[in-house]
Motif scaffolding. Sequence first.
Motif, PDB file in Angstrom:
ATOM      1  N   ALA A   8       0.753  -1.325   0.014  1.00 19.09           N
ATOM      2  CA  ALA A   8      -0.212   0.173   0.021  1.00 19.09           C
ATOM      3  C   ALA A   8       0.893   1.177  -0.047  1.00 19.09           C
ATOM      4  O   ALA A   8       1.946   1.249   0.810  1.00 19.09           O
ATOM      5  CB  ALA A   8      -0.922  -0.058   1.235  1.00 19.09           C
ATOM      6  N   LYS A  12      -2.777   5.239   1.463  1.00 16.43           N
ATOM      7  CA  LYS A  12      -3.556   4.057   1.366  1.00 16.43           C
ATOM      8  C   LYS A  12      -3.278   2.971   2.614  1.00 16.43           C
ATOM      9  O   LYS A  12      -3.925   1.735   2.631  1.00 16.43           O
ATOM     10  CB  LYS A  12      -3.618   3.186   0.143  1.00 16.43           C
ATOM     11  CG  LYS A  12      -4.176   4.000  -0.999  1.00 16.43           C
ATOM     12  CD  LYS A  12      -5.461   4.230  -0.975  1.00 16.43           C
ATOM     13  CE  LYS A  12      -5.963   4.939  -2.148  1.00 16.43           C
ATOM     14  NZ  LYS A  12      -7.583   4.694  -2.043  1.00 16.43           N
ATOM     15  N   LYS A  13      -2.386   3.469   3.375  1.00 16.60           N
ATOM     16  CA  LYS A  13      -1.881   2.501   4.440  1.00 16.60           C
ATOM     17  C   LYS A  13      -2.845   2.054   5.435  1.00 16.60           C
ATOM     18  O   LYS A  13      -3.131   0.830   5.842  1.00 16.60           O
ATOM     19  CB  LYS A  13      -0.641   2.748   5.161  1.00 16.60           C
ATOM     20  CG  LYS A  13       0.464   2.443   4.176  1.00 16.60           C
ATOM     21  CD  LYS A  13       2.017   2.381   4.759  1.00 16.60           C
ATOM     22  CE  LYS A  13       3.122   2.212   3.914  1.00 16.60           C
ATOM     23  NZ  LYS A  13       3.448   2.748   2.674  1.00 16.60           N
ATOM     24  N   GLU A  15      -5.929   2.319   5.110  1.00 19.59           N
ATOM     25  CA  GLU A  15      -7.271   1.310   4.291  1.00 19.59           C
ATOM     26  C   GLU A  15      -6.688  -0.059   4.143  1.00 19.59           C
ATOM     27  O   GLU A  15      -7.540  -1.015   4.241  1.00 19.59           O
ATOM     28  CB  GLU A  15      -7.271   2.028   2.941  1.00 19.59           C
ATOM     29  CG  GLU A  15      -8.741   2.085   2.468  1.00 19.59           C
ATOM     30  CD  GLU A  15      -8.882   2.660   1.068  1.00 19.59           C
ATOM     31  OE1 GLU A  15      -9.264   2.480   0.008  1.00 19.59           O
ATOM     32  OE2 GLU A  15      -8.139   4.074   0.933  1.00 19.59           O
ATOM     33  N   ALA A  18      -7.382  -1.542   7.683  1.00 20.85           N
ATOM     34  CA  ALA A  18      -8.762  -1.905   7.697  1.00 20.85           C
ATOM     35  C   ALA A  18      -9.044  -3.124   7.068  1.00 20.85           C
ATOM     36  O   ALA A  18      -9.792  -4.054   7.360  1.00 20.85           O
ATOM     37  CB  ALA A  18      -9.485  -0.640   7.364  1.00 20.85           C
ATOM     38  N   PHE A  19      -8.542  -3.226   5.858  1.00 23.13           N
ATOM     39  CA  PHE A  19      -8.747  -4.365   4.788  1.00 23.13           C
ATOM     40  C   PHE A  19      -8.160  -5.396   5.422  1.00 23.13           C
ATOM     41  O   PHE A  19      -8.844  -6.713   5.448  1.00 23.13           O
ATOM     42  CB  PHE A  19      -7.938  -4.188   3.434  1.00 23.13           C
ATOM     43  CG  PHE A  19      -8.204  -5.360   2.516  1.00 23.13           C
ATOM     44  CD1 PHE A  19      -9.554  -5.257   1.573  1.00 23.13           C
ATOM     45  CD2 PHE A  19      -7.293  -6.270   2.354  1.00 23.13           C
ATOM     46  CE1 PHE A  19      -9.484  -6.283   0.822  1.00 23.13           C
ATOM     47  CE2 PHE A  19      -7.439  -7.391   1.506  1.00 23.13           C
ATOM     48  CZ  PHE A  19      -8.797  -7.228   0.488  1.00 23.13           C
ATOM     49  N   ASP A  22     -10.536  -6.820   8.392  1.00 26.40           N
ATOM     50  CA  ASP A  22     -11.789  -7.200   7.802  1.00 26.40           C
ATOM     51  C   ASP A  22     -11.439  -8.920   7.145  1.00 26.40           C
ATOM     52  O   ASP A  22     -12.483  -9.403   6.893  1.00 26.40           O
ATOM     53  CB  ASP A  22     -12.434  -6.475   6.505  1.00 26.40           C
ATOM     54  CG  ASP A  22     -12.741  -5.163   6.955  1.00 26.40           C
ATOM     55  OD1 ASP A  22     -13.131  -5.056   8.230  1.00 26.40           O
ATOM     56  OD2 ASP A  22     -13.180  -4.246   6.143  1.00 26.40           O
ATOM     57  N   PHE A  78      -2.837  -1.366  -2.884  1.00 26.88           N
ATOM     58  CA  PHE A  78      -3.537  -0.301  -2.788  1.00 26.88           C
ATOM     59  C   PHE A  78      -2.633   0.999  -3.282  1.00 26.88           C
ATOM     60  O   PHE A  78      -1.694   1.324  -2.559  1.00 26.88           O
ATOM     61  CB  PHE A  78      -4.398  -0.151  -1.571  1.00 26.88           C
ATOM     62  CG  PHE A  78      -5.202  -1.261  -0.893  1.00 26.88           C
ATOM     63  CD1 PHE A  78      -5.879  -2.057  -1.934  1.00 26.88           C
ATOM     64  CD2 PHE A  78      -5.597  -1.239   0.325  1.00 26.88           C
ATOM     65  CE1 PHE A  78      -6.898  -2.967  -1.707  1.00 26.88           C
ATOM     66  CE2 PHE A  78      -6.549  -2.215   0.655  1.00 26.88           C
ATOM     67  CZ  PHE A  78      -7.066  -3.144  -0.347  1.00 26.88           C
ATOM     68  N   ASP A  80      -2.022   4.876  -4.513  1.00 25.83           N
ATOM     69  CA  ASP A  80      -2.557   6.211  -4.168  1.00 25.83           C
ATOM     70  C   ASP A  80      -2.780   6.975  -5.526  1.00 25.83           C
ATOM     71  O   ASP A  80      -1.792   7.315  -6.222  1.00 25.83           O
ATOM     72  CB  ASP A  80      -1.584   6.985  -3.333  1.00 25.83           C
ATOM     73  CG  ASP A  80      -2.172   8.353  -2.766  1.00 25.83           C
ATOM     74  OD1 ASP A  80      -3.330   8.726  -3.409  1.00 25.83           O
ATOM     75  OD2 ASP A  80      -1.661   8.763  -2.060  1.00 25.83           O
ATOM     76  N   ASN A 108      -7.678  -2.042  -5.296  1.00 25.68           N
ATOM     77  CA  ASN A 108      -8.699  -1.467  -4.403  1.00 25.68           C
ATOM     78  C   ASN A 108      -9.504  -2.530  -3.563  1.00 25.68           C
ATOM     79  O   ASN A 108      -9.389  -3.616  -3.780  1.00 25.68           O
ATOM     80  CB  ASN A 108      -9.492  -0.310  -5.240  1.00 25.68           C
ATOM     81  CG  ASN A 108     -10.538  -1.180  -6.063  1.00 25.68           C
ATOM     82  OD1 ASN A 108     -10.969  -2.206  -5.701  1.00 25.68           O
ATOM     83  ND2 ASN A 108     -10.412  -0.765  -7.123  1.00 25.68           N
ATOM     84  N   PRO A 109      -9.952  -1.941  -2.149  1.00 21.46           N
ATOM     85  CA  PRO A 109     -10.370  -2.928  -1.337  1.00 21.46           C
ATOM     86  C   PRO A 109     -11.499  -3.858  -1.938  1.00 21.46           C
ATOM     87  O   PRO A 109     -11.732  -4.917  -1.696  1.00 21.46           O
ATOM     88  CB  PRO A 109     -10.767  -2.112  -0.173  1.00 21.46           C
ATOM     89  CG  PRO A 109     -10.206  -0.833  -0.316  1.00 21.46           C
ATOM     90  CD  PRO A 109     -10.044  -0.394  -1.633  1.00 21.46           C
TER      91      PRO A 109
END
Length: 121
Positions: A8, A12-13, A15, A18-19, A22, A78, A80, A108-109
């Motif tokens: 990332a 975007k780190k 994100e 969070a990914f 998840d 991810f 940027d 992207n996620p």
Amino acid sequence: MKTIALIAHDGKKAEMVAFVKDHIEFLKKAHIVATGTTGGFVQQTGLDVELKLSGPKGGDAQIAAMAAEGKIAGIIFFRDPLGKHPHEPDIQMLMRISDLYNVPLATNPATGSLIIAGLLD
Ligand SMILES: O=C(CO)COP(=O)(O)O
């Protein structure tokens, strides 16, 4: 065990972390490889991560080499889209290698989730 690469850009780190949270149950069962700084953040989730060099220092190129050798099941990268990167040639090279060897690569996620769903046993 499948190897998943996580990368990332700085913007975007968060994100990526969070990914990872998840999808932690899937990722715990995979071998995770990551560019240096991304991997450091991902380790904070408790996941084991094989750290490569930082992206600008050759980490993208190392992951591209692994992809070319057939060692990677999927790449979650991810990027940027608002950032400028001194190692843009390496980034393009990683994308090219993934296309050349038909390695799934998500930028992207939403696509990342689809790749993980596709790799579930
Ligand atoms: O620059 C990167 C990808 O192109 C990511 O590298 P880091 O994870 O070391 O920040």
